[in-house]
Design a protein around this motif. Structure first.
Motif, PDB file in Angstrom:
ATOM      1  N   VAL A 270       0.869  -1.188   0.000  1.00 37.85           N
ATOM      2  CA  VAL A 270       0.000   0.000   0.000  1.00 37.85           C
ATOM      3  C   VAL A 270       0.900   1.231   0.000  1.00 37.85           C
ATOM      4  O   VAL A 270       1.592   1.499   0.983  1.00 37.85           O
ATOM      5  CB  VAL A 270      -0.942   0.010   1.226  1.00 37.85           C
ATOM      6  CG1 VAL A 270      -1.753   1.294   1.251  1.00 37.85           C
ATOM      7  CG2 VAL A 270      -1.863  -1.205   1.198  1.00 37.85           C
ATOM      8  N   ASN A 271       0.901   1.941  -1.102  1.00 37.82           N
ATOM      9  CA  ASN A 271       1.754   3.124  -1.258  1.00 37.82           C
ATOM     10  C   ASN A 271       0.908   4.386  -1.273  1.00 37.82           C
ATOM     11  O   ASN A 271      -0.166   4.418  -1.895  1.00 37.82           O
ATOM     12  CB  ASN A 271       2.556   3.041  -2.569  1.00 37.82           C
ATOM     13  CG  ASN A 271       3.490   1.845  -2.589  1.00 37.82           C
ATOM     14  OD1 ASN A 271       3.950   1.392  -1.544  1.00 37.82           O
ATOM     15  ND2 ASN A 271       3.756   1.318  -3.765  1.00 37.82           N
ATOM     16  N   ARG A 272       1.404   5.421  -0.583  1.00 35.22           N
ATOM     17  CA  ARG A 272       0.694   6.701  -0.603  1.00 35.22           C
ATOM     18  C   ARG A 272       1.229   7.552  -1.745  1.00 35.22           C
ATOM     19  O   ARG A 272       2.414   7.836  -1.819  1.00 35.22           O
ATOM     20  CB  ARG A 272       0.868   7.428   0.730  1.00 35.22           C
ATOM     21  CG  ARG A 272       0.149   8.783   0.744  1.00 35.22           C
ATOM     22  CD  ARG A 272      -0.315   9.210   2.115  1.00 35.22           C
ATOM     23  NE  ARG A 272       0.741   9.197   3.108  1.00 35.22           N
ATOM     24  CZ  ARG A 272       0.567   9.617   4.369  1.00 35.22           C
ATOM     25  NH1 ARG A 272      -0.600  10.049   4.755  1.00 35.22           N
ATOM     26  NH2 ARG A 272       1.566   9.573   5.224  1.00 35.22           N
ATOM     27  N   VAL A 273       0.357   7.959  -2.632  1.00 32.20           N
ATOM     28  CA  VAL A 273       0.728   8.780  -3.785  1.00 32.20           C
ATOM     29  C   VAL A 273      -0.187   9.993  -3.821  1.00 32.20           C
ATOM     30  O   VAL A 273      -1.393   9.882  -4.061  1.00 32.20           O
ATOM     31  CB  VAL A 273       0.599   7.992  -5.110  1.00 32.20           C
ATOM     32  CG1 VAL A 273       1.003   8.874  -6.292  1.00 32.20           C
ATOM     33  CG2 VAL A 273       1.452   6.731  -5.068  1.00 32.20           C
ATOM     34  N   GLU A 274       0.397  11.169  -3.528  1.00 26.19           N
ATOM     35  CA  GLU A 274      -0.334  12.442  -3.539  1.00 26.19           C
ATOM     36  C   GLU A 274      -1.592  12.380  -2.667  1.00 26.19           C
ATOM     37  O   GLU A 274      -2.681  12.791  -3.069  1.00 26.19           O
ATOM     38  CB  GLU A 274      -0.711  12.832  -4.965  1.00 26.19           C
ATOM     39  CG  GLU A 274       0.516  13.083  -5.851  1.00 26.19           C
ATOM     40  CD  GLU A 274       0.132  13.471  -7.264  1.00 26.19           C
ATOM     41  OE1 GLU A 274      -1.084  13.427  -7.575  1.00 26.19           O
ATOM     42  OE2 GLU A 274       1.032  13.806  -8.051  1.00 26.19           O
ATOM     43  N   GLY A 275      -1.436  11.824  -1.478  1.00 30.89           N
ATOM     44  CA  GLY A 275      -2.543  11.806  -0.518  1.00 30.89           C
ATOM     45  C   GLY A 275      -3.509  10.656  -0.678  1.00 30.89           C
ATOM     46  O   GLY A 275      -4.378  10.453   0.169  1.00 30.89           O
ATOM     47  N   GLU A 276      -3.388   9.887  -1.742  1.00 30.65           N
ATOM     48  CA  GLU A 276      -4.247   8.732  -1.951  1.00 30.65           C
ATOM     49  C   GLU A 276      -3.422   7.450  -1.876  1.00 30.65           C
ATOM     50  O   GLU A 276      -2.201   7.489  -2.013  1.00 30.65           O
ATOM     51  CB  GLU A 276      -4.951   8.828  -3.311  1.00 30.65           C
ATOM     52  CG  GLU A 276      -5.912  10.000  -3.420  1.00 30.65           C
ATOM     53  CD  GLU A 276      -7.023   9.941  -2.374  1.00 30.65           C
ATOM     54  OE1 GLU A 276      -7.500   8.827  -2.072  1.00 30.65           O
ATOM     55  OE2 GLU A 276      -7.402  11.001  -1.840  1.00 30.65           O
ATOM     56  N   TYR A 277      -4.104   6.337  -1.668  1.00 27.02           N
ATOM     57  CA  TYR A 277      -3.399   5.073  -1.489  1.00 27.02           C
ATOM     58  C   TYR A 277      -3.549   4.173  -2.703  1.00 27.02           C
ATOM     59  O   TYR A 277      -4.645   3.980  -3.225  1.00 27.02           O
ATOM     60  CB  TYR A 277      -3.895   4.365  -0.224  1.00 27.02           C
ATOM     61  CG  TYR A 277      -3.425   5.077   1.025  1.00 27.02           C
ATOM     62  CD1 TYR A 277      -2.124   4.914   1.488  1.00 27.02           C
ATOM     63  CD2 TYR A 277      -4.271   5.950   1.704  1.00 27.02           C
ATOM     64  CE1 TYR A 277      -1.680   5.583   2.614  1.00 27.02           C
ATOM     65  CE2 TYR A 277      -3.830   6.629   2.831  1.00 27.02           C
ATOM     66  CZ  TYR A 277      -2.530   6.439   3.277  1.00 27.02           C
ATOM     67  OH  TYR A 277      -2.087   7.118   4.380  1.00 27.02           O
ATOM     68  N   GLN A 278      -2.430   3.657  -3.124  1.00 28.64           N
ATOM     69  CA  GLN A 278      -2.361   2.770  -4.283  1.00 28.64           C
ATOM     70  C   GLN A 278      -2.081   1.353  -3.790  1.00 28.64           C
ATOM     71  O   GLN A 278      -1.149   1.122  -3.033  1.00 28.64           O
ATOM     72  CB  GLN A 278      -1.247   3.263  -5.219  1.00 28.64           C
ATOM     73  CG  GLN A 278      -1.094   2.468  -6.498  1.00 28.64           C
ATOM     74  CD  GLN A 278       0.056   3.001  -7.331  1.00 28.64           C
ATOM     75  OE1 GLN A 278       1.177   3.074  -6.844  1.00 28.64           O
ATOM     76  NE2 GLN A 278      -0.215   3.372  -8.560  1.00 28.64           N
ATOM     77  N   ILE A 279      -2.899   0.423  -4.229  1.00 32.82           N
ATOM     78  CA  ILE A 279      -2.772  -0.976  -3.813  1.00 32.82           C
ATOM     79  C   ILE A 279      -2.090  -1.770  -4.916  1.00 32.82           C
ATOM     80  O   ILE A 279      -2.523  -1.743  -6.068  1.00 32.82           O
ATOM     81  CB  ILE A 279      -4.157  -1.585  -3.507  1.00 32.82           C
ATOM     82  CG1 ILE A 279      -4.858  -0.785  -2.412  1.00 32.82           C
ATOM     83  CG2 ILE A 279      -4.021  -3.046  -3.104  1.00 32.82           C
ATOM     84  CD1 ILE A 279      -6.305  -1.177  -2.209  1.00 32.82           C
ATOM     85  N   ILE A 280      -1.019  -2.469  -4.551  1.00 32.84           N
ATOM     86  CA  ILE A 280      -0.292  -3.297  -5.515  1.00 32.84           C
ATOM     87  C   ILE A 280      -0.219  -4.715  -4.957  1.00 32.84           C
ATOM     88  O   ILE A 280       0.354  -4.941  -3.892  1.00 32.84           O
ATOM     89  CB  ILE A 280       1.138  -2.770  -5.759  1.00 32.84           C
ATOM     90  CG1 ILE A 280       1.100  -1.298  -6.166  1.00 32.84           C
ATOM     91  CG2 ILE A 280       1.842  -3.604  -6.833  1.00 32.84           C
ATOM     92  CD1 ILE A 280       2.469  -0.656  -6.201  1.00 32.84           C
ATOM     93  N   LEU A 281      -0.813  -5.665  -5.652  1.00 36.62           N
ATOM     94  CA  LEU A 281      -0.731  -7.059  -5.229  1.00 36.62           C
ATOM     95  C   LEU A 281       0.629  -7.619  -5.615  1.00 36.62           C
ATOM     96  O   LEU A 281       1.097  -7.428  -6.732  1.00 36.62           O
ATOM     97  CB  LEU A 281      -1.838  -7.884  -5.888  1.00 36.62           C
ATOM     98  CG  LEU A 281      -3.272  -7.466  -5.561  1.00 36.62           C
ATOM     99  CD1 LEU A 281      -4.246  -8.495  -6.097  1.00 36.62           C
ATOM    100  CD2 LEU A 281      -3.473  -7.298  -4.061  1.00 36.62           C
ATOM    101  N   ASN A 282       1.251  -8.288  -4.680  1.00 31.77           N
ATOM    102  CA  ASN A 282       2.599  -8.818  -4.900  1.00 31.77           C
ATOM    103  C   ASN A 282       2.518 -10.181  -5.583  1.00 31.77           C
ATOM    104  O   ASN A 282       2.086 -11.162  -4.985  1.00 31.77           O
ATOM    105  CB  ASN A 282       3.324  -8.938  -3.558  1.00 31.77           C
ATOM    106  CG  ASN A 282       4.732  -9.488  -3.716  1.00 31.77           C
ATOM    107  OD1 ASN A 282       5.289  -9.459  -4.810  1.00 31.77           O
ATOM    108  ND2 ASN A 282       5.307  -9.974  -2.634  1.00 31.77           N
TER     109      ASN A 282
END
Length: 475
Positions: A270-282
């Protein structure tokens, strides 16, 4: 009464799990490593599956070409494959795990330092030694009998027999190795290990060494007054000596051990990008599958027997069901992560102190799924974010009443740990006193609950935390 047989028609309801649903449930609860092993096993057993080693663009091109020239199979198989590739075209590419624009993720192993092998390190020092060859030969055997903690596990008699030499030579060789780094290495027991370290600090023949030699058990029980009386010194002097002893290393080989450490592999980033969260499945380490074009083309062969066609159709069906189940697993994990971010937004924004009470039912209701499904998703899986790597179950905790609403048990444990870390070591707090302090902060926690959480945090009770510091009385 005569026995008779008759036919009756009854209407009943029962839940039957289809093979497809059973497969989905099984994959859903598998952690990263076991999923990878399961897929590799399916690759060996099902000829309709093969590794997709091409790039994403090549794969899309292949799918497009296959859509133009559909395989001549019966209606059921054709519908299944068309549906499968239609789903792949718009399912996960916007979920993160197919996104080609994602910045490459750093390996979490980079955050763990690698260490030298203890035995290699000792042998390196031995090669630099100017000791006689006879002593060096025995020292090499000694190093081979040191365990991962740095302790010598063979007796002098056993070493003498192995090296075919005398006890005196063995003693000199042991003394040589005990002079190597790390201090305390090649000791036979904890007492000798600590004394070797004390001598390395030039504290030999002092109160520190005397306490280790005669009162290790009294240190554990914090009987400082008994020790002070024995050596005719003040309790303050004993306390200072014990503080030095506590800083010694009981396992000198610890930092050199190559014992495998199980590092949790995140299933989700879960990465924070410009105040929003981006979900990346590994999906790193998980074999990427596709249907084998070669075996699918066998359906068009006219000289296949009925048994051969039946076999191919069965394997084809199993392959498609596996691919669909993997995609369904990814979708469900993604949706559960979205729901966690929704419920625990303050945690992701600010940290662990803002973790809220949450249960499986809340997430199940939010996603329209059964509670057992959420339980399977959150079992043995990990999420990585800027605050660290956490088990999915970490985000679920019971609620405790407070003046500001309910708070999570995880947050309360953090408070208890903080309170104890700031207490006066000479007068530690009791569980009742900690309970009273929490109540002053508006959190109603009973003494027994404090004791329970303290034990879960592996914090000893007041009696074992107490460090007696008594000023020496002047006559």
């Amino acid at each position: 009464m005569a026995l008779e047989q008759k036919a009756e028609l009854r209407l009943t309801q029962k839940l039957a799990l289809t093979p497809q649903l059973q497969l989905q449930l099984k994959l859903l609860q598998l952690p990263q490593l076991e999923l990878s092993q399961f897929i590799e096993l399916q690759l060996m057993e099902n000829p309709m599956l093969e590794l997709d080693e091409e790039t994403e663009n090549d794969h899309e091109k292949e799918v497009s070409e296959e859509a133009e020239e559909p395989v001549a199979v019966d209606k059921l198989e054709k519908i299944m494959i068309d549906e499968y590739f239609a789903e792949r075209a718009d399912d996960g590419r916007d979920l993160g795990y197919f996104n080609p624009g994602i910045e490459e993720k750093p390996s979490f192993e980079l955050f763990y330092s690698t260490t030298s092998d203890l035995w290699e390190y000792l042998l390196w020092q031995l090669r630099l030694s100017k000791a006689p060859d006879e002593i060096r030969a025995v020292a090499e055997i000694i190093i081979g009998n040191i365990d991962e903690d740095g302790y010598l596990k063979a007796t002098e008699e056993e070493l003498a027999k192995i090296a075919e030499t005398n006890i005196e030579t063995v003693k000199k060789a042991i003394e040589l190795v005990q002079g190597f780094d790390p201090p305390g290495v090649a000791a036979r027991d904890i007492k000798e290990c600590l004394i070797l370290q004390i001598k390395a600090l030039d504290l030999g023949n002092t109160l520190v060494q005397s306490i280790v030699e005669e009162h290790l058990e009294d240190i554990r029980k914090k009987k400082y007054e008994t020790i002070a009386k024995k050596f005719n010194v003040s309790v303050d002097e004993v306390t200072k000596a014990v503080k030095i002893i506590e800083k010694l290393e009981p396992r000198p080989g610890r930092n050199f051990s190559k014992i495998h450490v199980n590092i949790p592999v995140p299933d989700v980033y879960v990465n924070r990008v410009e105040g929003e969260y981006q979900i990346i499945l590994n999906d790193e380490g998980i074999p990427k599958l596709r249907l084998s074009k070669l075996y699918r083309q066998l359906f068009t062969e006219k000289d296949l027997s009925s048994d051969e066609k039946k076999y191919l159709k069965e394997k084809f069906k199993n392959a498609v069901e596996l691919l669909r189940s993997i995609e369904q697993r990814n979708r469900t994990i993604y949706r559960v992560t979205e729901s966690l971010i929704k419920f625990q937004r303050e945690f992701f924004d600010k940290g662990i102190s803002y973790l809220k009470p949450l249960n499986l039912k809340d997430v199940a209701n939010d996603l329209g799924l059964h509670e057992s499904t959420i339980s399977r998703v959150t079992s043995n899986k990990y999420l990585a974010c800027e605050h660290g790597v956490f088990s999915f179950r970490f985000f679920f905790s019971n609620a405790l009443p407070s003046n500001h609403g309910s708070v999570s048990t995880t947050f309360v444990k953090e408070l208890i740990q903080k309170i104890i870390s700031e207490e006066n070591p000479a007068n530690p707090l009791s569980d009742k006193e900690i309970s009273d302090m929490l109540k002053k902060q508006g959190i109603d926690v009973a003494r027994r609950t404090v004791a329970k959480y303290r034990e879960e945090l592996k914090i000893p009770p007041k009696s074992l935390r107490k460090q007696k510091i008594i000023k020496e009385e002047t006559e």
